[in-house]
Design a protein around this motif. Sequence first.
Motif, mmCIF file in Angstrom:
data_model
loop_
_atom_site.group_PDB
_atom_site.id
_atom_site.type_symbol
_atom_site.label_atom_id
_atom_site.label_comp_id
_atom_site.label_asym_id
_atom_site.label_seq_id
_atom_site.Cartn_x
_atom_site.Cartn_y
_atom_site.Cartn_z
ATOM 1 N N CYS B 6 -50.276 -19.000 27.560
ATOM 2 C CA CYS B 6 -48.817 -18.913 27.576
ATOM 3 C C CYS B 6 -48.287 -19.423 26.240
ATOM 4 O O CYS B 6 -48.509 -20.579 25.889
ATOM 5 N N CYS B 9 -45.844 -22.546 26.834
ATOM 6 C CA CYS B 9 -46.493 -23.799 27.223
ATOM 7 C C CYS B 9 -47.569 -24.176 26.213
ATOM 8 O O CYS B 9 -48.015 -25.316 26.180
ATOM 9 N N HIS B 60 -45.097 -16.180 33.035
ATOM 10 C CA HIS B 60 -45.780 -17.403 33.498
ATOM 11 C C HIS B 60 -45.060 -17.889 34.754
ATOM 12 O O HIS B 60 -44.352 -18.889 34.744
ATOM 13 N N CYS B 64 -43.936 -22.162 33.447
ATOM 14 C CA CYS B 64 -42.631 -22.335 32.816
ATOM 15 C C CYS B 64 -41.651 -21.239 33.209
ATOM 16 O O CYS B 64 -40.455 -21.354 32.957
HETATM 17 ZN ZN LIG Z 1 -45.685 -21.166 30.272
#
Ligand SMILES: [Zn+2]
Lengths: 997, 100
Positions: B6, B9, B60, B64
């Motif tokens: 991701c 993140c 995601h 997040c």
């Molecule tokens: Zn994420």
Amino acid sequence: MSSFRVSGRGRVDHTQPIQFTFDGKKIKGFKGDTIASALLANGIHLMGRSFKYHRPRGAVTAGSEEPNALVGTRRGPGRFEPNTRATVQEIWDGLQVNSQNRYPSLSFDIGAINDKAYMLFSAGFYYKTFMWPKSFWDKVYEPFIRAAAGLGVSPTEPDPDHYASRYLHTDVLIIGAGPAGLAAALTAARAGSQVTLVDENPEAGGSLLSEPSAVIEDVPAWDWVAKTVAELKELGVKVMTRTTAIGYYHQNMVGLCEKLTDHLASPDAETPRERMWRVRAKQVVLAQGALEKPLVFDGNDRPGVMLAGSAQTYINRYGVRVGNKAVIVTSHDSAWYAAFDLADAGTTIAAIVDTRSEPNADLIAEATKRGIRIMAGHTVTGTEGRLRVKSVRVNPVTGSTVGQAEIIGCDCLLMSGGWTPSLHLFSHTKGTLKWDDERQTFLPDHKAEECEIAGAGRGLWGIEAVLNDGAEMGAAVAKSLGKKAKAASYGVANDRSGTGVSHKELPTDLDAGKARAFVDYQNDVTAKDLRLAVREGMRSIEHVKRYTTNGMATDQGKMSNINGLNIASDALGVPQPKVGLTTFRPPYTPTTFGAFCGYHKGSHFEVTRKTPIDSWAEENGAAYEPVSLWRRAWYFPKDGEDMHAAVSRECLATRASVGIFDASTLGKIEVVGPDSVEFMNRMYTNPWTKLAPGRARYGLLLGDDGFIRDDGVIGRLADDRFHVTTTTGGAARVLNMMEDYLQTEWPDLDVWLTSTTEQWATIALNGPNARKVLEPFVEGLDMSDEAFPHMSVAECRVGGFPARLFRISFTGEVGFEVNVPAHAGRALWEMLFEAGKKYDICPYGTETMHVLRAEKGYIIVGQDTDGTVTPHDAGLSWAIGKMKPDFVGKRGLARPDLVAEGRKQLIGLLTEDGKTKLEEGAQIVLDPNQPKPMKMVGHVTSSYHSDAAGRPIAMALLEDGFNRMGETIYIPMPDRVIKATVTGTVFYDPEGERLKL
Amino acid sequence: MLLIHCPYCNQTLPELEFTYAGEAHIARPADPSSVSDEEWRDFLFIRTNVKGPHYERWRHFHGCGRYFNAVRDTVSDRFLITYKTDDPRPELSKLLEKSK
Ligand SMILES: [Zn+2]
């Protein structure tokens, strides 16, 4: 002790006798035996019947690749498993084993008639024999095939065992604890890597367990295994036995199935039967060795015909001679050693038949020393014996000429067609294979994952070569992890390495068309079937495979693939690499559903979402229905009431006085931020700018294709704050869609989206007395019609709890929806219910909600719409903000198909007799007398009995429905045709008088 | 099970945390009313459906919550790169070079 058990031999514990049953008969074995080794020790080779022809079959291997010796095992009540491999399952006191696929008994089986009718069952028989007449398929052919063919029967009881599931992260995963795997593990662990070593067998050692005479670095093989495993454990290596690597997935994830209790007589109730491991390894070493190939000749499937290497395993690992008088037929040196080991244990070796004209001189010397007859340059052309081989037909071969046959008596025939590297897991990774001309087999080529292949798995032969390769690969993976690693060099004495040649089916002097020369034992596929498939036009190996079912059984062609390839290649006149190999797929060996299921069974299979008021409904006898993951109160039956009676009562009570309904499952999204009104304008069809705080509006959500996605009432709490409701099933989807547009199309908008579905409990009160029940509990709000009219929202206190109160209606009656914090839901419900008693308050469920809304013509998205319905089709054009420059779906609504005439539109239907209730989903036609297939012009979407209307009512999507008002249409049912009249969709209070206080 | 990085993140996490979200770099026209039926059809329905490196979107979801872009080879199921939604579309030739 039986005459086939050799005292002092093998790794079974001769001091621990074990008794189990086979077809009800008591059988004795020792601790460490498999079902197969114990049966063989008792002289029993006949273990089952084959899939298609019901031919008698015995164990042909000593491992997990076994195609024949499949049995049913019972481990106590409820614990029955079909198709257990007798060559793998360990025995224990009381284990019940049954042969399969036979009636009335294993030795006399009626289904064996199939064997005589084998011409009917040749390649492609599914596609040919039973094609005509078509009407015979259901009633004659299929039942016949189902009755005649098949493996074991499914268990009928629920599985009482439990299964576990775990994750594991490791630096190095080594699959296979034979010589290559052990050497790799030792090297990598000594270099400081964190290592996991797995093997499907109950103990480490692999092929070394069948080679006790080998000496590694001056240590006897078995002692070396013990010493090595001890050192590995000391180094912290996780050694997992009875653990099969079933699949090799992306980014070095390997699935392992660990069997924990099947080998135990009285397992601890807390121990799971199996445990599925999902392993993520930085490096993988595949050390799975090689599998021996059968030779293909007439009668190569008779009980007593077995792989030579497996016979060697039975004598050395289990102390079992597989017969008293053996004939060996081989194209590889390895079978000679099996002959020597058996001869040394007391079995008479009647002959070693080698297809090669000049076998290795050292082997000939060894055989001669033991007085064994050597028949080099010979072939086997047949076997005899009904339930066990009793003789072998052997012929000399000169060039392409097969000479005169000699019959040699025996009670077992041990064959070897050479060895095939076990490439299954490597193939799972989409690693490519390369044909090796010298070894006549496929070897690993380009790797697709972080892995190494060690030992016999990449075509090496002999313990010394394999050990040293294992050490090299162990060092290689450790180095790739940044360790300093050094591969030890191993010297091995009594290393019985060798070579061999590969064959298609063996030549014969008899009619090859009549030969029952099996390639795939489990699916009963013969060499003749493969050649027939090629003659009938199959060219790709994938087609040959499907046409003949070669390699499609549960063993996935572990033994049959290369033989099948050799034969297909010969029949096609194309070299093997051009024919190609079929794809191996996980799992490597059959794996229980339980292992895959793990904890996800029973109530853990799927979550059940319950509202804060669910417990009250349960205590008050609600019947439930599932709505997406929620369970919702469906109706509240009183004594003796069926659903119809209960719903009828709930509807009447609500329209007459007041009903209370748990609406907590409605999706709720909080839309907040300075740009929230602009966001709402862009997402929903309706205009929001002029909606004042404190007011609510029905909102319609489309996709950009113009079709209805969701709907719900939306309240504006402040300039920058909306309380959005969605359908119960659509909540997550709507939030996802909103996030998508907000994040990726309109990142400039300053808006926050929060799911609040589970933060609020929502109680709906509907009916002429709804306000009277509610008003005493409300603080801080003037509930008069003027101050708080229909389609209002307010923040206030209800029953002492902070609340968001809506005045809205999904029933056509005066209605309120009270949102209070979830924890307060049940308390408020009980207060309102208590206070409502003087108005005969009636709790109702989703069915009554559906009837009440249908009487008013309110749609349910997903029931009255199906993803192809526009607002206009659903009669919701009024909800479109036509002045807005854009909203999701606006451009879509202008698409040619969406503005075309004659679309399916939502209308009402009244059956002509006023009594018949239509079936939801029933199809509509305009002319019931037209020939079939009739032209279907729509279908019924909602249908209920309505007490308010005094008759059944329905809604339907009908082609050009708005232009058919008053027309008669027809609904053909299996037993009759129902006539109905097209109407509007509002069946009750069309003026909306009842919404007023 | 794939491991997916991701970009928000900045962590590589199991596939179970992510949801697929269709082809990437298909922008909704700024003024939908001004586009032709054909253009709108292409925006709604026409996708490249490539055999090989595919520009696509992921979310995601159980993390997040952000949408991001990726290039994934539809033959090998391997990610060549993941990147933020406002990052430029990476050049394929450079990605293929890097992955070798
Ligand atoms: Zn994420």
